[in-house]
Design a protein around this motif. Sequence first.
Motif, short mmCIF file in Angstrom:
data_model
loop_
_atom_site.label_atom_id
_atom_site.label_comp_id
_atom_site.label_asym_id
_atom_site.label_seq_id
_atom_site.Cartn_x
_atom_site.Cartn_y
_atom_site.Cartn_z
N TYR A 80 0.84 -1.19 0.00
CA TYR A 80 0.00 0.00 0.00
C TYR A 80 0.88 1.25 0.00
N MET A 82 -0.01 5.21 0.95
CA MET A 82 -1.03 6.15 1.39
C MET A 82 -0.95 7.43 0.58
N GLN A 102 -5.46 5.70 -1.12
CA GLN A 102 -4.28 4.85 -1.22
C GLN A 102 -4.21 4.17 -2.57
N ALA A 185 -0.77 5.20 9.46
CA ALA A 185 -1.01 4.17 8.44
C ALA A 185 -1.45 2.87 9.08
#
Length: 207
Positions: A80, A82, A102, A185
């Motif tokens: 991932y 962000m 994201q 996060a």
Amino acid sequence: MSSSRRRTASLAVVALPAAVWCGAASAETPAPPPAAAPATAPVLVSIDAGGGQARAGGTLDYTVRVRNESDRPIAAAEVYQMLPATLQAGSVGEGGRIDATQVTWTAELPPRREVTLTLTTKVGERTTGGDKLVTTACVRTDPGQPLAGCASSQVAWAPEDGGRGGAAPSRLPMMAGAAAAVAVAGGVFLLRGRRRRRRSDPVAESG
């Protein structure tokens, strides 16, 4: 009693202790320990923007690198990045999926190998008083598992007047900013995981 009957009786007497002894021995032999659950494969994560500066209306090219440090393959790692309010995803490579907050990749990580993921973003107007534009990348080794690692990129904002920047910021705020970004996060991913579990749990829905 005939000799054949005596021999049969003595064999029966001898056989009984042998059977009992064998059963006792098998009962006392410890069972093999259960197989240990496989440990989370160690991964290393890094993210950088190629040394560029953040300018409103400009672009930043991010590169996320994920390395599998274990001796076993990771079939479907989730990576991932962000997107803070200042960043808007443009083009994403390697099959990444763009959401509102994201970008998500599903990547196969071979043993002792590194995978590179790329994202081009458009920079919006500066919305905070900080002198760094921060974004964080994280990885899970399997869907639904805890985060296995995170890293943050801090890109300096270009001086608004086009001149020389002011005094160099101290390292302590920079480190604090990175730690805060990683913590946020992790909280976001945890909250999303709980929401998904609640949706799939009929008891939670009925409550």
